[in-house]
Design an enzyme around this catalytic site. Structure first.
Site, mmCIF file in Angstrom:
data_model
loop_
_atom_site.group_PDB
_atom_site.id
_atom_site.type_symbol
_atom_site.label_atom_id
_atom_site.label_comp_id
_atom_site.label_asym_id
_atom_site.label_seq_id
_atom_site.Cartn_x
_atom_site.Cartn_y
_atom_site.Cartn_z
ATOM 1 N N HIS A 19 8.313 -6.358 -16.084
ATOM 2 C CA HIS A 19 8.417 -5.082 -15.355
ATOM 3 C C HIS A 19 8.865 -5.314 -13.914
ATOM 4 C CE1 HIS A 19 7.285 -0.884 -14.356
ATOM 5 N NE2 HIS A 19 6.978 -1.408 -13.181
ATOM 6 N N GLU A 20 8.179 -6.214 -13.231
ATOM 7 C CA GLU A 20 8.514 -6.462 -11.830
ATOM 8 C C GLU A 20 9.877 -7.133 -11.688
ATOM 9 O OE1 GLU A 20 6.885 -5.051 -9.625
ATOM 10 O OE2 GLU A 20 5.136 -4.514 -10.838
ATOM 11 N N HIS A 23 12.592 -4.553 -11.378
ATOM 12 C CA HIS A 23 12.772 -4.095 -9.998
ATOM 13 C C HIS A 23 13.532 -5.144 -9.183
ATOM 14 C CE1 HIS A 23 10.212 -0.700 -10.709
ATOM 15 N NE2 HIS A 23 9.100 -1.410 -10.819
#
Length: 377
Positions: A19-20, A23
Site C-alpha cells: 500500500h505505502e 504512494h
C-alpha cells in the site's frame, strides 16, 4: 500465541508495504521528495537511508505505515503555502507535494489502494496459473425436509446455474454467494431437465462455526451439494484466463463488500461479523496452519479490504484526500486549512469509533467480553 502473531505480522507487513509503496512509486514518478517510508508506528526498531535521502524504517507497532513527503508539516500532507516561497529554494519547491498539479496529487494518493488491488490480482493470477481453479458444476444432491430450499421449490438433481445473478462456475462458489448475499431472499437459477428455472429462497440465519471453528451467523438454505456426474474439474489456467478470473474475483469481493457495508448502514446486515486486528490475527494464524496457498489467498482478501476501506471518503483516509481534491477541482481552489482540520477531527472520531466497535467484536469473538461479565457478576 506465536502461531497467530507471526502469520499476522507477516500478512500485515506485506499488505501495508505494498500500500505505502503505491504512494511512494507515484510520488517518486512525479518528483515529490520522500523523507520517510515507515512500516509500523512508534519507536523505530531499525532502518536505513537510501541514496535519495529517504529513511526506510520498521517501527515497533506493526499495525500500519506511512510515507512522509518532503515539506509536510503534519500527518495530513498539508503545508503552509504562504511560507513556501520564503522557506524553500526553487529546487526544493519542485519536490513539494502540495505544489504538484491536482491530477498528480490524486494519483499519488490513489496509488496506495491501487497497489493493494494489484497485489490481490497478482495473487489470484498466480494461484489460478500454478495451482489451478475449480470449475466443477454444482448439483443439489439433497434438499432437506422442511428447509427454505424445499419451501421455495428446489429439488434433488437441480444444477445450480446462478445465485443472485452471479454465474456459478464452481461448486466452491455456492456457499460464498449465499453468505455474501445481503437481501432477504436469495435468487437461485437452476437447470432442471434442460430448462432454467428461478426460485426465491429465504435463508434461515443460524449461528454456527465456520471451517476454522469461528462462531459466525450462517445463511442456511438446506441443500447438500455434489459434483456433476461425480466428476471434479480442477484446471490450471493460461495467462489470459487467469488474469480475467483474478480481476473478476477482486471486482466481486469489492462490490459484495460495499453491499454488505450498505446493509449494515441500513440495519439489515450483521455488524457482528466486522472484525479488527485481533480477529485478523486469529484467522491468519488458523489459515496459516493449512499451508501457504490458503494463507496467500487470505492475504489477497485482506489486501482488497485495505484498498477498499482506504477509498472511503473519510478524512484521514486516502478517500478523504481524494474527496478534498474533488472539491478543489469543483471550486477551483482548495478548502481552507481550518475547514480541512474540522473534517479531519470528524474523520478521527469516525475511525476511533470504528476501531472501538471492531475491537469489541474481536474481544467478544475470543470470549473476553463473556469472561469479564462473569468476573464482574
Amino acid at each position: 500465541m506465536l502461531s497467530y502473531i507471526l502469520p499476522f505480522i507477516a500478512l500485515i507487513v506485506v499488505v501495508v508495504f505494498i500500500h505505502e509503496y503505491g504512494h511512494y512509486y507515484f510520488a517518486k514518478r512525479f518528483g515529490v521528495g520522500v523523507t520517510d517510508f515507515s512500516i509500523g508506528f512508534g519507536k523505530e526498531m531499525f532502518g536505513w537511508n537510501d541514496k535519495s535521502g529517504t529513511r526506510w524504517k520498521v517501527c515497533l507497532i506493526p499495525l500500519g505505515g506511512y510515507v512522509k513527503f518532503f515539506g509536510d508539516r503534519n500527518v495530513y500532507s498539508q503545508a503552509d503555502n504562504e511560507k513556501i516561497t520564503k522557506e524553500y529554494s526553487k529546487e526544493d519547491q519542485d519536490k513539494l507535494f502540495v505544489l504538484k498539479p491536482l491530477y498528480q496529487r490524486a494519483l499519488i494518493v490513489f496509488g496506495g489502494p491501487l497497489a493493494n488491488f494489484l497485489l490481490a490480482i497478482l495473487i489470484f493470477f498466480s494461484v489460478y496459473t500454478f495451482a489451478g481453479k475449480d470449475f466443477t458444476p454444482a448439483v443439489i444432491n439433497e434438499v432437506q425436509k422442511d428447509s427454505p430450499a424445499m419451501t421455495a421449490g428446489l429439488k434433488d438433481n437441480d444444477i445450480i446455474v446462478s445465485i443472485d445473478g452471479n454465474k456459478v462456475k464452481s461448486i466452491m462458489e455456492v456457499s460464498k454467494f449465499i453468505m455474501m448475499s445481503t437481501d432477504e431472499f436469495v435468487n437461485f437459477t437452476v437447470n432442471r431437465y434442460d430448462q432454467n428455472l428461478t426460485f426465491k429462497v429465504k435463508p434461515n440465519i443460524v449461528e454456527g462455526e465456520d471451517n476454522l471453528g469461528n462462531i459466525i451467523s450462517k445463511r442456511m438454505v438446506g441443500i447438500k451439494l455434489g459434483a456433476y456426474n461425480n466428476e471434479v474439474n480442477h484446471v490450471k489456467l493460461g495467462p489470459a484466463k487467469a488474469l480475467f478470473y483474478a480481476v473478476n474475483e477482486v471486482y466481486y469481493v469489492s462490490v459484495s463488500s460495499l453491499k454488505y457495508i450498505g446493509s449494515m448502514i441500513t440495519g439489515s446486515g450483521d455488524s457482528s461479523q466486522l472484525g479488527g486486528p485481533i480477529r485478523i490475527a486469529k484467522i491468519s494464524g488458523q489459515v496459516a496452519e493449512f499451508g501457504i496457498l490458503p494463507f496467500i489467498s487470505l492475504m489477497a482478501y485482506i489486501s482488497i479490504s485495505l484498498g477498499l476501506i482506504n477509498l472511503f471518503p473519510i478524512p484521514m483516509l486516502d478517500g478523504g484526500h481524494l474527496m478534498f481534491y474533488g472539491i478543489e477541482k469543483i471550486l477551483g481552489r482548495p478548502l481552507s486549512q481550518k475547514t480541512q482540520e474540522g473534517f479531519f477531527r470528524i474523520g478521527l472520531f469516525l475511525l476511533l469509533s470504528l476501531m472501538f466497535f471492531t475491537t469489541f467484536n474481536d474481544l467478544k469473538d475470543v470470549g473476553l467480553i463473556e469472561f469479564f461479565n462473569n468476573y464482574i457478576s
